[in-house]
Scaffold this motif. Structure first.
Motif, PDB file in Angstrom:
ATOM      1  N   ASP A 170      -7.860  11.697 -10.081  1.00  0.00           N
ATOM      2  CA  ASP A 170      -9.053  10.765 -10.831  1.00  0.00           C
ATOM      3  C   ASP A 170     -10.298  11.636 -10.475  1.00  0.00           C
ATOM      4  O   ASP A 170     -11.136  11.201 -10.471  1.00  0.00           O
ATOM      5  CB  ASP A 170      -9.294   9.545  -9.868  1.00  0.00           C
ATOM      6  CG  ASP A 170      -8.378   8.376 -10.296  1.00  0.00           C
ATOM      7  OD1 ASP A 170      -7.521   8.592 -10.961  1.00  0.00           O
ATOM      8  OD2 ASP A 170      -8.469   7.392  -9.392  1.00  0.00           O
TER       9      ASP A 170
ATOM     10  N   HIS B 293     -14.411  11.972  -5.729  1.00  0.00           N
ATOM     11  CA  HIS B 293     -14.138  10.747  -6.169  1.00  0.00           C
ATOM     12  C   HIS B 293     -13.540  10.137  -4.814  1.00  0.00           C
ATOM     13  O   HIS B 293     -13.927   8.913  -4.394  1.00  0.00           O
ATOM     14  CB  HIS B 293     -12.840  10.854  -6.968  1.00  0.00           C
ATOM     15  CG  HIS B 293     -12.222   9.338  -7.482  1.00  0.00           C
ATOM     16  ND1 HIS B 293     -12.809   8.405  -7.825  1.00  0.00           N
ATOM     17  CD2 HIS B 293     -11.072   9.104  -7.067  1.00  0.00           C
ATOM     18  CE1 HIS B 293     -12.002   7.520  -8.127  1.00  0.00           C
ATOM     19  NE2 HIS B 293     -10.912   7.777  -7.578  1.00  0.00           N
TER      20      HIS B 293
ATOM     21  N   SER C   3     -17.108   7.824  -1.867  1.00  0.00           N
ATOM     22  CA  SER C   3     -17.244   8.855  -3.209  1.00  0.00           C
ATOM     23  C   SER C   3     -18.355   9.764  -2.262  1.00  0.00           C
ATOM     24  O   SER C   3     -19.180   9.697  -1.706  1.00  0.00           O
ATOM     25  CB  SER C   3     -17.548   8.411  -4.344  1.00  0.00           C
ATOM     26  OG  SER C   3     -16.541   7.601  -4.791  1.00  0.00           O
TER      27      SER C   3
ATOM     28  N   ARG D   7     -14.768   7.930 -10.631  1.00  0.00           N
ATOM     29  CA  ARG D   7     -15.965   7.121 -10.062  1.00  0.00           C
ATOM     30  C   ARG D   7     -16.413   7.903  -9.124  1.00  0.00           C
ATOM     31  O   ARG D   7     -15.783   8.545  -8.049  1.00  0.00           O
ATOM     32  CB  ARG D   7     -15.830   5.915  -9.903  1.00  0.00           C
ATOM     33  CG  ARG D   7     -15.419   5.036 -11.132  1.00  0.00           C
ATOM     34  CD  ARG D   7     -14.973   3.694 -10.575  1.00  0.00           C
ATOM     35  NE  ARG D   7     -15.966   2.927  -9.948  1.00  0.00           N
ATOM     36  CZ  ARG D   7     -15.923   1.513  -9.554  1.00  0.00           C
ATOM     37  NH1 ARG D   7     -14.720   1.001  -9.946  1.00  0.00           N
ATOM     38  NH2 ARG D   7     -16.753   1.171  -8.746  1.00  0.00           N
ATOM     39  N   THR D   8     -17.603   8.128  -8.845  1.00  0.00           N
ATOM     40  CA  THR D   8     -18.360   8.459  -7.576  1.00  0.00           C
ATOM     41  C   THR D   8     -19.364   7.429  -6.777  1.00  0.00           C
ATOM     42  O   THR D   8     -20.101   7.734  -6.461  1.00  0.00           O
ATOM     43  CB  THR D   8     -19.168  10.089  -7.893  1.00  0.00           C
ATOM     44  OG1 THR D   8     -20.014   9.879  -8.985  1.00  0.00           O
ATOM     45  CG2 THR D   8     -17.993  11.139  -8.157  1.00  0.00           C
ATOM     46  N   ASP D   9     -18.866   6.182  -7.358  1.00  0.00           N
ATOM     47  CA  ASP D   9     -19.755   5.244  -6.748  1.00  0.00           C
ATOM     48  C   ASP D   9     -19.219   4.375  -5.791  1.00  0.00           C
ATOM     49  O   ASP D   9     -19.768   3.267  -5.464  1.00  0.00           O
ATOM     50  CB  ASP D   9     -20.524   4.364  -7.869  1.00  0.00           C
ATOM     51  CG  ASP D   9     -19.565   3.533  -9.038  1.00  0.00           C
ATOM     52  OD1 ASP D   9     -18.280   4.155  -8.727  1.00  0.00           O
ATOM     53  OD2 ASP D   9     -19.868   2.468  -9.285  1.00  0.00           O
ATOM     54  N   LEU D  10     -18.170   4.725  -5.290  1.00  0.00           N
ATOM     55  CA  LEU D  10     -17.197   4.126  -4.369  1.00  0.00           C
ATOM     56  C   LEU D  10     -17.730   4.366  -3.071  1.00  0.00           C
ATOM     57  O   LEU D  10     -18.274   5.333  -2.759  1.00  0.00           O
ATOM     58  CB  LEU D  10     -15.808   4.543  -4.722  1.00  0.00           C
ATOM     59  CG  LEU D  10     -15.106   3.961  -5.813  1.00  0.00           C
ATOM     60  CD1 LEU D  10     -13.954   4.902  -6.299  1.00  0.00           C
ATOM     61  CD2 LEU D  10     -14.914   2.677  -6.275  1.00  0.00           C
TER      62      LEU D  10
END
Ligand SMILES: [Zn+2]
Ligand SMILES: [Zn+2]
Length: 210
Positions: free
Chosen positions: A151, A132, A166, A160-163
């Motif tokens: 998180d 994350h 990430s 989330r792993t689209d940051l």
């Protein structure tokens, strides 16, 4: 062990107060904006000393109130994984403009994989769980069957792993690590209600392959 939760800020983030009531030592874990003061008041009411602000990672919704902790408890040490310290030194959101300013600061020390943090007689193992964010950690207390998950893992979901910071592949490995913990481990996440490792292994689609 006594644990108190308060939830707040723009991302409805959980802050935790954990105390060893036998020794009077305590720590705050994560510091969402306008959320930590009620927990400090609980500590003051019991005469507990806040030794640490432990940050699971450096995202703004977990660090905003750090100065609220150190203003009330100047000896409290702010600890984070070294790979997420840059977000403490240059705070803010990477994807939108925050409507308030977070004071920049350095860490007082680092949360390192395999080390332990003592809150009174409570021992928390630091587990490095990148994905994350690059310097994400979770805190595991075996004697209390408790995982503070930040998180990494939520009830029915994962972080989330689209940051911009990430790494989805690292996230897979981190989830595999925590899936090895005992099923009866209570999971206290950075967002949403508590759950258990066993419950998530049964019903969380992101843990089905673990
Ligand atoms: Zn985050
Ligand atoms: Zn968060």
């Amino acid at each position: 062990m006594k644990i108190s939760t308060n939830t707040g800020g723009l991302a409805a983030t959980n802050a935790y107060l954990i105390a060893d009531e036998n020794t009077g030592e305590a720590a705050i874990i994560d510091a969402p904006q306008n959320t930590v003061l009620p927990l400090l008041n609980v500590a003051k009411h019991h005469g507990w000393n806040i030794r640490y602000l432990l940050l699971t990672h450096g995202h703004w919704d977990h660090t905003s109130d750090h100065k609220v902790v150190t203003d009330a408890y100047p000896d409290a040490k702010v600890l984070i994984h070294a790979l997420d310290e840059p977000k403490l030194i240059t705070p803010g959101s990477m994807i939108f403009s925050l409507p308030y300013k977070i004071p920049p600061r350095k860490a007082d020390g680092y949360l390192e994989d395999g080390k332990t943090i003592k809150i009174g007689n409570l021992e928390f193992q630091i587990i490095f769980t990148p994905g994350h964010s690059p310097g994400h950690v979770v805190l595991y207390c075996p004697t209390e069957s408790l995982l503070i998950a930040g998180d990494l893992l939520f009830a029915g979901a994962v972080g989330r792993t689209d940051l911009p910071d990430s790494d989805p592949a690292a996230m897979e490995i981190s989830l595999q690590r925590v899936a090895q913990l005992p099923n009866n481990t209570t999971v206290r996440p950075g967002h949403g209600p508590p759950t258990t490792i066993g419950q998530e292994k049964l019903s969380n689609p992101f843990l089905q392959s673990q």
